[in-house]
Enzyme design. Sequence first.
Site, short mmCIF file in Angstrom:
data_model
loop_
_atom_site.label_atom_id
_atom_site.label_comp_id
_atom_site.label_asym_id
_atom_site.label_seq_id
_atom_site.Cartn_x
_atom_site.Cartn_y
_atom_site.Cartn_z
N SER A 156 -43.92 27.52 -21.06
CA SER A 156 -45.36 28.02 -20.50
C SER A 156 -45.24 29.58 -20.41
CB SER A 156 -45.95 27.63 -19.20
OG SER A 156 -45.94 26.11 -19.41
N GLN B 24 -54.22 25.05 -19.65
CA GLN B 24 -54.75 25.77 -20.93
C GLN B 24 -55.89 26.46 -20.93
OE1 GLN B 24 -53.85 22.76 -23.85
NE2 GLN B 24 -51.78 22.77 -23.71
N ARG C 140 -46.71 32.87 -22.69
CA ARG C 140 -47.64 34.14 -21.99
C ARG C 140 -46.78 35.23 -22.25
NH1 ARG C 140 -48.75 29.04 -20.13
NH2 ARG C 140 -50.70 28.70 -19.24
N ARG D 57 -56.03 16.95 -32.15
CA ARG D 57 -56.24 17.04 -30.85
C ARG D 57 -57.46 17.83 -30.60
NH1 ARG D 57 -50.90 19.43 -27.85
NH2 ARG D 57 -52.23 18.93 -25.94
N ASP E 227 -46.62 16.76 -17.57
CA ASP E 227 -45.88 16.56 -18.71
C ASP E 227 -44.54 15.77 -18.47
OD1 ASP E 227 -47.30 18.12 -20.72
OD2 ASP E 227 -46.37 20.02 -20.15
#
Length: 448
Positions: free
Chosen positions: A29, A176, A33, A129, A327
């Site tokens: 993550s 997200q 970023r 998705r 997750d």
Amino acid sequence: MSGHGTPIPMTSHRAEPLKGVAEVPGDKSISHRSLILGAMAIGETRISGLLEGDDVLDTAKAMQAFGAEVVNHGGGKWSVFGVGVGGFAEPDQVIDCGNSGTGVRLIMGTMATSPITATFTGDASLNGRPMARITDPLALFGAKAVGRKGGRLPMTIVGAAEPTPVRYVVPVPSAQVKSAVLLAGLNAPGKTVVIEKEATRDHSERMLAGFGAEITVEDTEEGRVITLTGRPELQPQEIAVPRDPSSAAFPVCAALITPGSDVLVPGIGLNPTRAGLFYTLQDMGADLTFENPREEGGEPVADLRAKYSPDMQGIEVPPARAASMIDEYPVLSVVASFAHGKTMMAGVKELRVKESDRIDAMARGLRANGVTVAEGEDWWSVEGLGPDGVPGGGTCESFLDHRIAMSFMVMGMGAQNPVTVDDGSPITTSFPIFEPLMTGLGAKFTRA
């Protein structure tokens, strides 16, 4: 391994005690970023410890396509020479985000308030998705999206020429979605407000503040209110990426279910919005301790020591904890198989729309290995068989999902019979050194 190439069947065999130090890769993550915010700053952002899995590498290529200069110095050290907020150029080619839902959604948000057009695609998993959860709020800024039926990739985003700031209540707990809206808000005038009723991982908020954005976070009766002032001049940063707690989950959980194991996993990020799995394991009675707690780069960090834990008990995982460990439910369900009694996991419908339908994928694989599973739309339960009670012997589909593949490779280490995964190639998307790291600890993996 490659999540985009030929399937790689893999088998995990019952292991001897796992011993040693597991130096897992950088946080996925934060790596995404770091590249994106570095591309929106003015000047050179230096990053160390970047996760060099396929997902993050695809984001690095995307930032280059939008005009930033991205340099790989080797050894996890990278530089990003940014073009400033609103400085993205229109890419010449389709942006391929591979398997990464985080990458594509954050990049869509970042470019949606610039007057440029970009087309996005991915692998078979990503192209299946849903993207409406991102394109709906981006439309409020003035962006337009044209994609396949059901709001799926490939998809073209036409950025807003004159974006307007928005006030958006996130309908489902999703870092997200929240992050995409905040990144879009960077190039909108005025204040963009995001309200989440349930807190999700807050790396975007922390990192935006670190890059110099004016951002405030307030807990109110309405929820967690995040206010971002648009069009700042972001300042380049020196970023040391902490090790990924989601990757740490695999050696930790493997040690808990493999007799005689004692594994140290150093330097793991313990951001409260990410650490739910470890507290859940402790609630189950796992011999899991945090050593040398400290702060690095504004994030809490510690070394995790995990030892074989034959007395773990099934529990009811607090639904409020779901966002902080979404997750990690697949590998938690593997640990639950080796516990005593039932483990109930509720409030997890987000698992249905990950890289795969993770509830369905794990239920199928657990049953194939002799474990009883019950499931509903937003819950599932696993009947534990005790430390030596999991038969194993089954073949599991990974459904192009890295976490499904790794979870069943962990199961094989403690099961009575080997566990086979039909395709281990997606593992490289998030954990490219998974195989050598685990075998270095004592795991026994074979390839077909």
